[in-house]
Design an enzyme around this catalytic site. Structure first.
Site, PDB file in Angstrom:
ATOM      1  N   SER A 113       0.849  -1.178   0.000  1.00  0.00           N
ATOM      2  CA  SER A 113       0.000   0.000   0.000  1.00  0.00           C
ATOM      3  C   SER A 113       0.902   1.253   0.000  1.00  0.00           C
ATOM      4  O   SER A 113       1.849   1.296  -0.767  1.00  0.00           O
ATOM      5  CB  SER A 113      -0.960  -0.043   1.194  1.00  0.00           C
ATOM      6  OG  SER A 113      -2.089   0.752   0.955  1.00  0.00           O
ATOM      7  N   HIS A 123      -6.133  -6.633  -1.705  1.00  0.00           N
ATOM      8  CA  HIS A 123      -5.096  -5.683  -1.316  1.00  0.00           C
ATOM      9  C   HIS A 123      -3.998  -6.351  -0.483  1.00  0.00           C
ATOM     10  O   HIS A 123      -4.283  -6.909   0.576  1.00  0.00           O
ATOM     11  CB  HIS A 123      -5.785  -4.577  -0.493  1.00  0.00           C
ATOM     12  CG  HIS A 123      -4.957  -3.363  -0.261  1.00  0.00           C
ATOM     13  ND1 HIS A 123      -4.469  -2.591  -1.286  1.00  0.00           N
ATOM     14  CD2 HIS A 123      -4.538  -2.779   0.889  1.00  0.00           C
ATOM     15  CE1 HIS A 123      -3.793  -1.565  -0.778  1.00  0.00           C
ATOM     16  NE2 HIS A 123      -3.821  -1.661   0.528  1.00  0.00           N
ATOM     17  N   ASP A 147      -8.282  -5.722  -6.116  1.00  0.00           N
ATOM     18  CA  ASP A 147      -7.887  -4.569  -5.301  1.00  0.00           C
ATOM     19  C   ASP A 147      -8.122  -3.246  -6.036  1.00  0.00           C
ATOM     20  O   ASP A 147      -7.539  -3.010  -7.089  1.00  0.00           O
ATOM     21  CB  ASP A 147      -6.397  -4.698  -4.955  1.00  0.00           C
ATOM     22  CG  ASP A 147      -5.895  -3.554  -4.089  1.00  0.00           C
ATOM     23  OD1 ASP A 147      -6.740  -2.858  -3.478  1.00  0.00           O
ATOM     24  OD2 ASP A 147      -4.673  -3.359  -4.019  1.00  0.00           O
TER      25      ASP A 147
END
Length: 482
Positions: free
Chosen positions: A156, A443, A415
């Site tokens: 991320s 994710h 995602d």
């Protein structure tokens, strides 16, 4: 600014990992390094304590590689050097495992660090400089040399940092794995909601056209009922209070969207429910209701499932309380991270998950304007300055066309954040960005430790990632012999 619930769901992902990381913690040493608050101002000598973890259990001294796990927008934990795919690989390759906490998050913060005037030292540029200084500190402490190959890992925001660290300091880190990394900053991230809609239709993970239609219908129905009877909506959705005005109504809509968004973003990662289960709730027809009423009640049922699994007595939709929490500059809020991350969205990234686009399956009440008004309110940052700030970030790092070598971008097809990452190989364009795309994964799914229930695509992707790491370590060893 993602709503409160999405942040809570993310925390639950971390907590779940904490519970599962039952390895003995005796291998982990915690340390502090005193970092300069401002690396770019030669006259500013103030420092703050930055926390890190070291795990030497697998390290084959003296020449073993160094695997660096980069902290993102939240605290780091011991399990960051104990569990996960990077830790499995460290064991295999005899690596020294490190994790560095991001400045101004967790415990890496001065007592008055969260006051607005002090937040100017919070930026990704400063965070990368911290990594460079940390590299030097560890190299001295462990007597490392050129023969110790560094590889960075992150997911991320920290995945973007991993890619950027390799881009800005190629002499320090030989290769970088960037999982679910949004390397392109974007003010109006309407593509997020659109991608959630596509995942709700994805039959491979239990979605369907019918499911997406039911979600759309449900949000339209909630909006319609709220227009005439807000207290009924508050009761049906288990809210802590009746929405006082438009701000509270937007807060409610954001929270309901978050439940769906969190389900998609963390699909099959063991928190909340899966897309398959969510679509089961939304499309399981009973004869008792008309269609709109049906969809409305289904969404209320989802909110109920969220409640019962979150141990929260009710859905807090007070916008006033959200703002009050974000204005809290006391240190305990360093564990919560919402104030700091909001600041970074206002100054660097945007990432506002809006719903003004016709393709958005949620409520059109969640606008760019409603999301960005926190910037002037909390930090005195004007809304009209935001596009320029976001543009600078992309100029500085190269957006989603970075000319970086030996960076591996890993993304999952489910995602929504893949929209801002690098999803196809760029070798032919002069760069050397390599990609692994995991069709049915959510994710950061590749970063988790291996589970028996993992899909075949995820298992294959981890092998592919391992393949790149092996090649990098071999290449580095050959270069050292020359």
């Amino acid at each position: 600014m993602p709503g409160r619930i999405l942040g809570k769901i993310k925390e639950r992902v971390r907590n779940l990992l904490l519970q599962k990381a039952k390895q003995p913690l005796q291998h982990v040493k915690e340390g502090r390094i005193h970092q300069r608050l401002d690396h770019f101002n030669r006259l500013e000598l103030s420092t703050f304590p930055q926390r890190f973890f070291v795990n030497e259990a697998y390290w084959r001294r003296p020449g073993g590689p160094v695997f660096l796990f980069i902290g993102g927008e939240g605290p780091i934990f011991e399990f960051d050097v104990l569990a996960g795919h990077h830790a499995d690989m460290a064991e295999e390759h005899g690596a020294l495992l490190l994790a560095l906490e991001h400045r101004f998050y967790g415990d890496s913060i001065n007592p008055d660090g969260l006051k607005t005037e002090n937040l100017s030292d919070l930026s990704s540029q400063q965070a990368l400089a911290d990594l460079a200084v940390f590299h030097q500190h560890i190299s001295q402490s462990f007597n490392l040399s050129r023969s110790n190959t560094w590889i960075s890992f992150g997911g991320s925001y920290s995945g973007a940092l991993s890619a950027w660290f390799r881009g800005k300091f190629p002499q320090l880190v030989y290769g970088a794995v960037a999982s679910s990394a949004p390397v392109r900053a974007q003010l109006d991230f309407s593509a997020y909601s659109n991608a959630v809609g596509l995942s709700l239709m994805n039959e491979a993970v239990g979605g369907s056209l019918k499911c997406l239609a039911a979600v759309r219908e449900a949000f339209a129905a909630v909006e319609a009922v709220m227009g005439v009877n807000a207290s009924r909506v508050a009761e049906d959705f288990g809210c802590c209070q009746t929405p006082k005005g438009l701000d509270d109504q937007i807060e409610l809509m954001q929270n309901l969207a978050d439940i769906v968004m969190g389900t998609v973003q963390y699909n099959e990662e063991g928190v909340l429910m899966s897309i398959d289960e969510l679509c089961g709730v939304m499309t399981n027809k009973s004869e008792a209701y008309e269609d709109e009423v049906e969809a409305y009640n289904r969404l209320a049922q989802l909110a109920q499932i969220y409640h019962s699994s979150s141990e929260e007595p009710c859905l807090d939709i007070s916008h006033e309380k959200t703002v009050k929490d974000l204005m809290d500059t006391s240190l305990h809020s360093g564990r919560r991270a919402a104030r700091q991350w909001t600041y970074q969205t206002c100054t660097e990234f945007g990432f506002y998950q809006t719903c003004e686009d016709a393709s958005c399956p949620f409520s059109g009440m969640v606008t760019l304007r409603s999301q960005t008004e926190l910037c002037p309110m909390l930090f005195g940052i004007s809304q009209h300055s935001l596009p320029g700030r976001v543009a600078f970030t992309n100029t500085y790092y190269g957006g989603d066309n970075p000319h970086t070598h030996r960076v591996l971008y890993v993304n999952g097809g489910v995602d929504p954040w893949k929209e801002l990452s690098v999803v196809r190989d760029r070798a032919e364009e002069g760069g050397e960005a390599r990609t692994v795309f995991i069709q049915d994964a959510a994710h950061c799914a590749d970063m988790m430790r291996r589970r028996g229930t993992d899909r075949r695509s995820l298992k294959n992707a981890r092998q592919e990632i391992e393949g790149y790491v092996v090649i990098w370590l071999k290449m580095a060893a050959m270069e050292q012999r020359v």
